[in-house]
Design an enzyme around this catalytic site. Sequence first.
Site, PDB file in Angstrom:
ATOM      1  N   SER A 152       1.779   6.553  -5.475  1.00 29.64           N
ATOM      2  CA  SER A 152       3.110   7.482  -5.083  1.00 29.64           C
ATOM      3  C   SER A 152       3.887   7.904  -6.284  1.00 29.64           C
ATOM      4  CB  SER A 152       4.021   6.637  -4.009  1.00 29.64           C
ATOM      5  OG  SER A 152       4.857   7.502  -3.242  1.00 29.64           O
ATOM      6  N   GLU A 196      -1.941  12.736   4.357  1.00 30.96           N
ATOM      7  CA  GLU A 196      -0.827  12.632   3.646  1.00 30.96           C
ATOM      8  C   GLU A 196      -0.083  13.919   3.368  1.00 30.96           C
ATOM      9  OE1 GLU A 196      -0.390  10.343   0.060  1.00 30.96           O
ATOM     10  OE2 GLU A 196      -2.515  10.217   0.095  1.00 30.96           O
ATOM     11  N   HIS A 205      -0.325   6.967   3.637  1.00 29.26           N
ATOM     12  CA  HIS A 205      -0.391   7.171   2.210  1.00 29.26           C
ATOM     13  C   HIS A 205      -0.166   5.733   1.657  1.00 29.26           C
ATOM     14  CE1 HIS A 205       2.370   8.328  -1.178  1.00 29.26           C
ATOM     15  NE2 HIS A 205       3.087   7.197  -0.924  1.00 29.26           N
TER      16      HIS A 205
END
Length: 335
Positions: free
Chosen positions: A183, A277, A307
């Site tokens: 991320s 996602e 995610h």
Amino acid sequence: MTTGIGMPTVHFAPRTRTQRRVARALHLEPGGPPSARAAVAGQVVKALLKTAWSSVPNSFEGLLRFQRATGALGRVRTVPRGVSVAQEDLGTCTAEWVRAGAPDERKVFLYLHGGGYFFGSARLYRPSNWRLSASTGRPVLALDYRLAPHHTPYDALDDALAAYEFLLRSGYAPGDIVVGGDSAGGHLTLSLLLELRRHEVDLPAAAVCVSPWVDLLCAADSHRLNARSEAVIPAGKLAWLGRRFCAGKDGDDPLLAPRRADLTGLPPLLLVATGGEILRDDARELFERARSAGVAAAYQEWDGLMHSFTIFADHVPEGRAAFRHIAEFLHTAGA
């Protein structure tokens, strides 16, 4: 869906029921339907984490409130017997060493956690970092970089640079270092590589990005198309956060948008994403740009998962399997 350089599969013959269960989990591959455990975990995470983030106001106070809540979760994260954790002071920030078993101390994995640059910690990531150490056979240095709202992604980048320089001073050769993150940590991984290249510092042997937030302005189509299927991140909240970070900056700054950067000369790169996602297209497009730039890149897309699913490896079999894929990628890349 797996694209890019080949990744061999390791086979073994399990005997006990537990060994058979572990074997099934480890041999899961991208492209198949999600496991029942992954499907249930995704619904739970969507009901709890995404709902909680959605309820936080777009403000300084809202970020701090969510930061405190997730920090409390980190305090209850444990590791199994045989895993050691040791603190490291890097000056502007701290880090922790995570070692599973007896790793090869000549090599190291620098891990940069996710959390939108405003939450997350090395402690929160211990369940995935010990698995990363076990699967790759090397210690993991998990960085606790400085977070918003008191700091910016540029401060986090300074901390990542300091960590990389610390590893070099500690005697690790660049070819024995791997950098990775998920991320926002995937974004930070790419920004670190670009900044090292800009300063003509020798790059690490390879990099791994799981569900990377490649463009802080959230311009890819999947931010809109997958807003409902996304199980972790409220799309509007992430877009607001990205605009806050980019305010007054050049939107094409490669440190803010590696999705649009020149990737020439970067080391072998593994990109992992999930089909539902909001960051899916970020990873897809980065993979295509990396291959066009001559980077030895590989891309995996898992169906029906959340995610940054590796964080939930305690509950998601595919999360455990992903670490085997990471280890195989590093072996194939010669890292």
